[in-house]
Scaffold this active site. Structure first.
Site, PDB file in Angstrom:
ATOM      1  N   ASN A  49       0.707  -1.333   0.103  1.00  0.00           N
ATOM      2  CA  ASN A  49       0.022   0.354  -0.153  1.00  0.00           C
ATOM      3  C   ASN A  49       1.101   1.295  -0.122  1.00  0.00           C
ATOM      4  OD1 ASN A  49       0.493  -1.112   2.518  1.00  0.00           O
ATOM      5  ND2 ASN A  49      -0.909   0.297   3.818  1.00  0.00           N
ATOM      6  N   GLU A 102       0.523   5.311   0.309  1.00  0.00           N
ATOM      7  CA  GLU A 102      -0.071   6.355   0.815  1.00  0.00           C
ATOM      8  C   GLU A 102      -0.438   7.870   0.321  1.00  0.00           C
ATOM      9  OE1 GLU A 102      -0.887   5.608   4.917  1.00  0.00           O
ATOM     10  OE2 GLU A 102      -1.683   3.981   4.973  1.00  0.00           O
ATOM     11  N   GLU A 124      -2.923  -5.059  -3.113  1.00  0.00           N
ATOM     12  CA  GLU A 124      -3.427  -5.974  -3.907  1.00  0.00           C
ATOM     13  C   GLU A 124      -3.174  -4.686  -5.091  1.00  0.00           C
ATOM     14  OE1 GLU A 124      -4.614  -4.668  -1.097  1.00  0.00           O
ATOM     15  OE2 GLU A 124      -5.965  -6.586  -0.781  1.00  0.00           O
ATOM     16  N   CYS A 177     -10.108  -5.116   0.197  1.00  0.00           N
ATOM     17  CA  CYS A 177     -11.668  -4.408   0.578  1.00  0.00           C
ATOM     18  C   CYS A 177     -12.443  -4.021  -1.365  1.00  0.00           C
ATOM     19  CB  CYS A 177     -10.837  -2.614   0.354  1.00  0.00           C
ATOM     20  SG  CYS A 177     -10.096  -1.624  -1.015  1.00  0.00           S
ATOM     21  N   CYS A 183     -10.593  -2.964  -4.659  1.00  0.00           N
ATOM     22  CA  CYS A 183      -9.918  -4.018  -4.560  1.00  0.00           C
ATOM     23  C   CYS A 183     -10.683  -5.161  -5.435  1.00  0.00           C
ATOM     24  CB  CYS A 183      -8.790  -4.961  -4.252  1.00  0.00           C
ATOM     25  SG  CYS A 183      -7.375  -2.924  -3.367  1.00  0.00           S
TER      26      CYS A 183
HETATM   27  N1  THU Z   1      -5.012  -1.563   2.726  1.00  0.00           N
HETATM   28  C1  THU Z   1      -4.507  -1.893   1.594  1.00  0.00           C
HETATM   29  O1  THU Z   1      -3.435  -1.928   1.600  1.00  0.00           O
HETATM   30  N2  THU Z   1      -5.368  -3.801   1.073  1.00  0.00           N
HETATM   31  C2  THU Z   1      -6.431  -4.425   1.706  1.00  0.00           C
HETATM   32  O2  THU Z   1      -7.117  -5.307   1.916  1.00  0.00           O
HETATM   33  C3  THU Z   1      -6.895  -3.532   3.035  1.00  0.00           C
HETATM   34  C4  THU Z   1      -6.597  -1.865   3.052  1.00  0.00           C
HETATM   35  C5  THU Z   1      -4.272  -0.101   2.969  1.00  0.00           C
HETATM   36  C6  THU Z   1      -5.198   1.528   2.628  1.00  0.00           C
HETATM   37  C7  THU Z   1      -4.916   1.597   3.799  1.00  0.00           C
HETATM   38  O3  THU Z   1      -2.884   2.445   3.007  1.00  0.00           O
HETATM   39  C8  THU Z   1      -4.126   0.769   4.693  1.00  0.00           C
HETATM   40  O4  THU Z   1      -4.264  -0.288   4.539  1.00  0.00           O
HETATM   41  C9  THU Z   1      -5.372   1.179   6.122  1.00  0.00           C
HETATM   42  O5  THU Z   1      -6.227   1.507   5.836  1.00  0.00           O
END
Ligand code: THU
Length: 141
Positions: free
Chosen positions: A49, A51, A62, A95, A98
């Protein structure tokens, strides 16, 4: 793209997702997620991830792996499996955004290997994770 190429067990994909997780850019949530995506040719793509101060541009692990693979030339549907790992109570589940992206790009019966740092694992298909996904007629043509 990674330099790794070949056949992978589900456990190996999880280990690769864990190493991708270490590269997460997470100054806001502190919640690191890693993914490892295997294409039909046996090529592995890492995702973490990433941000952003504006929050909205944040990209999940993902989707990072999926978009990276597409950018490297992998066609729609040419994927075998994806693993996702985070430090969650149970296995980390993707999520909704994704799930929608997986529905667009991956085969409906492709396994999504969800795991956590405790070694718990759950496997569901793309279709099981998002039944009735929105797909435009002619998508991918
Ligand atoms: N996040 C993911 O990268 N994948 C997931 O399946 C759930 C959420 C990330 C997004 C954000 O950077 C952090 O987790 C908190 O939500």
């Amino acid at each position: 793209m990674t330099t790794t190429n070949g056949a992978f067990s589900q456990a190996e994909l999880i280990e690769h997702a864990k190493s991708a997780r270490e590269r997460a850019y997470i100054p806001y949530s502190g919640f690191a997620v890693g993914s490892a995506l295997l294409d039909a040719a046996g090529q592995l793509y890492y995702g973490c991830n990433v941000e952003n101060a504006a929050y909205g541009p944040t990209n999940c692990a993902e989707r990072t792996a999926l978009f990276r693979a597409v950018a490297d030339g992998v066609p729609r549907g040419a994927f075998q499996a994806i693993a996702v790992v985070a430090d969650t109570e149970g296995p980390c589940t993707p999520c909704g955004i994704c799930r929608q992206v997986m529905s667009e790009l991956c085969p409906p019966d492709m396994p999504v290997i969800m795991s956590n740092l405790k070694g718990e694992m759950k496997v569901m298909t793309v279709e099981e994770l998002l039944p009735g996904a929105f797909v435009l007629k002619g998508a991918g043509e």
